[in-house]
Write a protein that holds these residues in place. Structure first.
Motif, PDB file in Angstrom:
ATOM      1  N   GLN A 239      30.074  70.803  36.727  1.00  0.00           N
ATOM      2  CA  GLN A 239      30.134  72.253  36.536  1.00  0.00           C
ATOM      3  C   GLN A 239      29.515  72.632  35.191  1.00  0.00           C
ATOM      4  OE1 GLN A 239      31.786  74.282  38.938  1.00  0.00           O
ATOM      5  NE2 GLN A 239      30.816  76.000  37.864  1.00  0.00           N
ATOM      6  N   GLY A 240      28.617  73.612  35.204  1.00  0.00           N
ATOM      7  CA  GLY A 240      27.986  74.077  33.978  1.00  0.00           C
ATOM      8  C   GLY A 240      26.729  73.323  33.594  1.00  0.00           C
ATOM      9  N   ALA A 241      26.435  72.192  34.249  1.00  0.00           N
ATOM     10  CA  ALA A 241      25.216  71.424  33.955  1.00  0.00           C
ATOM     11  C   ALA A 241      24.033  72.014  34.716  1.00  0.00           C
ATOM     12  CB  ALA A 241      25.409  69.959  34.325  1.00  0.00           C
ATOM     13  N   GLN A 242      22.834  71.698  34.264  1.00  0.00           N
ATOM     14  CA  GLN A 242      21.612  72.171  34.914  1.00  0.00           C
ATOM     15  C   GLN A 242      20.706  70.985  35.205  1.00  0.00           C
ATOM     16  OE1 GLN A 242      19.184  74.613  32.373  1.00  0.00           O
ATOM     17  NE2 GLN A 242      17.600  74.941  33.915  1.00  0.00           N
ATOM     18  N   VAL A 243      20.290  70.853  36.469  1.00  0.00           N
ATOM     19  CA  VAL A 243      19.306  69.822  36.819  1.00  0.00           C
ATOM     20  C   VAL A 243      17.929  70.374  36.432  1.00  0.00           C
ATOM     21  CG1 VAL A 243      18.288  68.441  38.651  1.00  0.00           C
ATOM     22  CG2 VAL A 243      20.741  68.938  38.693  1.00  0.00           C
ATOM     23  N   LEU A 244      17.325  69.782  35.401  1.00  0.00           N
ATOM     24  CA  LEU A 244      16.045  70.287  34.900  1.00  0.00           C
ATOM     25  C   LEU A 244      14.902  69.973  35.849  1.00  0.00           C
ATOM     26  CD1 LEU A 244      16.428  69.293  31.135  1.00  0.00           C
ATOM     27  CD2 LEU A 244      16.817  71.535  32.182  1.00  0.00           C
ATOM     28  N   PHE A 245      14.859  68.741  36.340  1.00  0.00           N
ATOM     29  CA  PHE A 245      13.842  68.383  37.344  1.00  0.00           C
ATOM     30  C   PHE A 245      14.233  67.091  38.041  1.00  0.00           C
ATOM     31  CE2 PHE A 245      12.072  66.606  33.321  1.00  0.00           C
ATOM     32  CZ  PHE A 245      11.963  65.265  33.670  1.00  0.00           C
ATOM     33  N   VAL A 246      13.664  66.919  39.239  1.00  0.00           N
ATOM     34  CA  VAL A 246      13.763  65.670  40.001  1.00  0.00           C
ATOM     35  C   VAL A 246      12.354  65.337  40.453  1.00  0.00           C
ATOM     36  CG1 VAL A 246      14.686  64.526  42.050  1.00  0.00           C
ATOM     37  CG2 VAL A 246      16.116  66.140  40.780  1.00  0.00           C
ATOM     38  N   ARG A 247      11.842  64.194  40.003  1.00  0.00           N
ATOM     39  CA  ARG A 247      10.484  63.793  40.365  1.00  0.00           C
ATOM     40  C   ARG A 247      10.483  62.385  40.928  1.00  0.00           C
ATOM     41  NH1 ARG A 247       8.676  65.080  34.563  1.00  0.00           N
ATOM     42  NH2 ARG A 247       8.284  67.336  34.567  1.00  0.00           N
ATOM     43  N   GLN A 248       9.736  62.177  42.002  1.00  0.00           N
ATOM     44  CA  GLN A 248       9.395  60.804  42.359  1.00  0.00           C
ATOM     45  C   GLN A 248       8.304  60.390  41.385  1.00  0.00           C
ATOM     46  OE1 GLN A 248       8.573  59.323  46.543  1.00  0.00           O
ATOM     47  NE2 GLN A 248       6.559  59.012  45.640  1.00  0.00           N
ATOM     48  N   GLU A 254       5.403  62.831  42.451  1.00  0.00           N
ATOM     49  CA  GLU A 254       5.608  63.981  43.329  1.00  0.00           C
ATOM     50  C   GLU A 254       6.790  64.780  42.784  1.00  0.00           C
ATOM     51  OE1 GLU A 254       3.480  64.476  45.645  1.00  0.00           O
ATOM     52  OE2 GLU A 254       2.628  62.476  46.023  1.00  0.00           O
ATOM     53  N   ASP A 255       6.571  66.013  42.394  1.00  0.00           N
ATOM     54  CA  ASP A 255       7.653  66.836  41.858  1.00  0.00           C
ATOM     55  C   ASP A 255       8.462  67.419  43.014  1.00  0.00           C
ATOM     56  OD1 ASP A 255       9.352  68.491  40.453  1.00  0.00           O
ATOM     57  OD2 ASP A 255       7.794  69.221  39.102  1.00  0.00           O
ATOM     58  N   LEU A 256       9.720  67.042  43.089  1.00  0.00           N
ATOM     59  CA  LEU A 256      10.594  67.483  44.180  1.00  0.00           C
ATOM     60  C   LEU A 256      11.509  68.636  43.776  1.00  0.00           C
ATOM     61  CD1 LEU A 256      11.692  63.959  45.496  1.00  0.00           C
ATOM     62  CD2 LEU A 256       9.843  65.390  46.377  1.00  0.00           C
ATOM     63  N   THR A 257      11.417  69.066  42.517  1.00  0.00           N
ATOM     64  CA  THR A 257      12.372  70.025  41.974  1.00  0.00           C
ATOM     65  C   THR A 257      12.520  71.273  42.841  1.00  0.00           C
ATOM     66  OG1 THR A 257      11.688  69.256  39.781  1.00  0.00           O
ATOM     67  CG2 THR A 257      13.076  71.226  39.879  1.00  0.00           C
TER      68      THR A 257
END
Length: 425
Positions: A239-248, A254-257
């Motif tokens: 709670q309160g966290a932010q996923v900045l990015f998810v990349r393969q 490959e940017d999956l964000t």
């Protein structure tokens, strides 16, 4: 059943006030089986061949042979169809006007499809949106398909309103995967990359007709080895966290964000497509609220799931420390893939600047690419860059643009820009 494992590489220590946590998560799949072994009746393949007027005799002959070879690799029981693409898409095989638009592979249907391919003749323009739309319709005509894959070959640029192709890509995204290949040098890398990235596939150049058959054989063999139809990468953050990015980040960047879908308020799912026995690396970055020195927390839980079943997970941690020897250390895996991601961007931006006539920017960007390729041990990128620039100092990234560059070499560098190399042990 396939087994997945997840391993996390990170420096979990954050300085006082630190908020950003980076981790590389390696996901390994074993025991995936094959498409046929996993029940061929739930898998579908569509082969799309450009039959527009720009296809010269040599390219067309090679395309026919390559498509026939790909058909020969389709496992028994897998549903398949062949599309001839020009300014409209034509169902070349099976030749039906209603009902199911695909047939199951066996010796007879493969031979019939190969015979249909042998009759291809080049004429007309190029409207790729119609090709993708017909492929969607064909997959949709077979109930119960869980795995949908296409191969698309073209030798030219799309010749229709830009919005039509964008819409077709948008509609196909998440429905089927597509590997794209460009024959010769008359096609646009960015155009096919948009298709392949959206549809979780690959893009590459086939510079000469002689290599086309083997590329098609490999693509279809790879597709037939994917016994896991579809898997999701799921990221839970507190709670309160932010996923900045998810990349393969391996085997390709490959940017999956932006592909995130919501599982629950704290968990997002990212598509990964079908799997064979293989390993992929993902870079996950999460921003958490800073805590006091000595405190620790779970920053993310990275999971691999098939349907609603989570098969493996890795934990990303955060620990706040006042010891600078711990907090200033950059994890080798994170540093390596950060460099590889920048390398892909520098190649693409450098080539775009070169095409626009901005030699100063092109020299700077491609020089940085040479520096990154050397630093991260990406020998393939180094080799391809040296065909486009003369290197004065590899370590410093000092280069000069070559006055004469083979267009195929430039396009090969562009298509290979997202291919990464793993850290050398």
């Amino acid at each position: 059943m396939a087994e997945f494992t997840a391993s996390v590489y990170q420096n979990e220590f954050l300085p006082d006030g630190g908020t950003d946590v980076n981790a590389i998560v390696t996901v390994q799949c074993t025991g995936a089986g094959s498409v046929g072994g996993a029940g061929g009746s739930t898998a579908g393949e569509v082969i799309i061949v450009d039959t527009s007027g720009s296809m010269g005799p040599q390219t067309m002959a090679a395309a026919k042979q390559a498509a026939q070879t790909a058909v020969g690799e389709i496992a028994d029981g897998v549903w398949f169809a062949v599309i001839a693409g020009s300014d409209r898409a034509m169902l070349a095989y099976p030749q039906v006007s209603s009902g199911p638009g695909m047939v199951q592979a066996n010796a007879q249907t493969r031979a019939e499809a190969q015979a249909s391919i042998s009759r291809f003749v080049g004429s007309g323009g190029t409207a790729m949106s119609t090709w993708l739309t017909l492929a969607m319709q064909l997959f949709g005509s077979i109930e119960g398909l869980t795995q949908r894959h296409a191969i698309l070959l073209t030798d030219g640029e799309n010749r229709e309103d830009a919005g039509k192709l964008d819409l077709a890509i948008q509609q196909a995204t998440g429905y089927f995967q597509c590997d794209c290949r460009g024959a010769g040098t008359g096609w646009q890398v960015e155009e096919l990359r948009r298709i392949s990235q959206a549809l979780l596939g690959t893009v590459d150049i086939i510079p000469t007709p002689e290599t086309m058959v083997e590329q098609f054989r490999q693509m279809m063999q790879t597709s037939m080895s994917r016994g896991v139809a579809d898997a999701q990468l799921r990221v839970w953050a507190p709670q309160g966290a932010q996923v900045l990015f998810v990349r393969q980040v391996a085997p390709t960047v490959e940017d999956l964000t932006a592909r995130r879908t919501t599982v629950n308020p704290l968990t997002g799912a990212y598509p990964t497509g079908a799997w064979s026995d293989e390993s992929r690396d993902y870079h996950v970055a999460v921003r958490v609220a800073a805590k006091a020195i000595g405190q620790e927390q779970l920053a993310a839980r990275v999971m691999i799931a098939i349907g609603d079943t989570v098969l493996a997970q890795g934990l990303v941690k955060a620990t706040w420390s006042g010891d600078s020897s711990l907090t200033t250390r950059i994890d080798q895996q994170v540093a390596h893939y950060t460099g590889q991601t920048e390398l892909a961007a520098m190649i693409q931006e450098g080539l775009a600047a070169k095409a626009a006539g901005d030699e100063a920017t092109a020299t700077t960007k491609l020089g940085r690419a040479v520096q990154l390729a050397a630093a991260t041990g990406n020998d393939e990128a180094t080799s391809k860059l040296r065909k486009v620039v003369d290197v004065d100092n590899e370590a410093e990234g000092t280069v000069r643009l070559k006055r004469t560059v083979d267009k195929a070499d430039e396009m090969a560098l562009d298509t290979a820009s997202t291919k990464t190399t793993r850290i050398k042990k």
